[in-house]
Design an enzyme around this catalytic site. Sequence first.
Site: not given
Ligand code: NAD
Length: 258
Positions: A140, A153
């Site tokens: 991130s 985080y």
């Molecule tokens: P999201 O909530 O849409 O998806 C998260 C996924 O992780 C889901 O499929 C969920 O079921 C799974 N998950 C959560 N806990 C779990 C566990 N204990 N075991 C197995 N699966 C689990 O979130 P997202 O925004 O798509 O985030 C995905 C990644 O991207 C994360 O690592 C997040 O930190 C990173 N990220 C997101 C953003 C953003 O703006 N959305 C920005 C930077 C980084």
Amino acid sequence: MLTGKTALVTGSTSGIGLGMAITLAKAGANVMLNGFGDAEAAKAEVQAAARGGRVGYHGADMSRADQIEAMVRACEAEFGALDVLVNNAGIQHVAPVEEFPVERWDAIIAINLSSVFHASRAALPGMKQRGWGRIINVASVHGLVASAQKSAYVAAKHGVVGFTKSVALECATTGVTVNAICPGWVLTPLVQKQVDARAAAGGISEPEARKALLGEKQPSLQFTTPEQLGELALFLCSPAGDNIRGVAWNVDGGWVAQ
Ligand code: NAD
């Protein structure tokens, strides 16, 4: 481009992971999905996009080392190999540090950081043996800079960036590359929660809350899409990525350039 290769994308039932899984499937890879929620719907969506590859699913809880190892072994058994590991599963909790629930701290460190170690250590021997592999860690911008109220985080994501560099060095003379992608705001369920909290706290509409969220950090005033991140992952999988090692590549509309 990835025909005959197998990708495992953790946390791919939603958001960025689902978008990446679709892009990798479109490129011909077999894809193993993982995550909570509606696995059948995610599987159907990825299968519909697939060009010749098969789609599987494993429900490992990414906070559990034993289940992560079992998932990697299941992927190798079902598809014959694990060539591209996308460590993407992650959660968020927003609170000042003195009010941060200990259980949330532990969960964020386990799911956002330790899972990257557990999946990588399980996947690397096979990749090294076959002489080719890609580990792509979804960190991130919070792996590069901080925001208030996100101590767990930010600590976990800085950890992912450091881990990425260290393992990239260990693999530097092999065909296995290890890199991180550092998104800014992407409108997924994880971020929608923060938009909703902002709308509720400020007594403003949802579109206004989105605008305020972007305006604070992301100069492009646009969300990055999961598909754009998938295309970057694909580039890292291409021959052009053979010597890209240990980078933390931000895709953030200018967030960390400020
Ligand atoms: P999201 O909530 O849409 O998806 C998260 C996924 O992780 C889901 O499929 C969920 O079921 C799974 N998950 C959560 N806990 C779990 C566990 N204990 N075991 C197995 N699966 C689990 O979130 P997202 O925004 O798509 O985030 C995905 C990644 O991207 C994360 O690592 C997040 O930190 C990173 N990220 C997101 C953003 C953003 O703006 N959305 C920005 C930077 C980084």
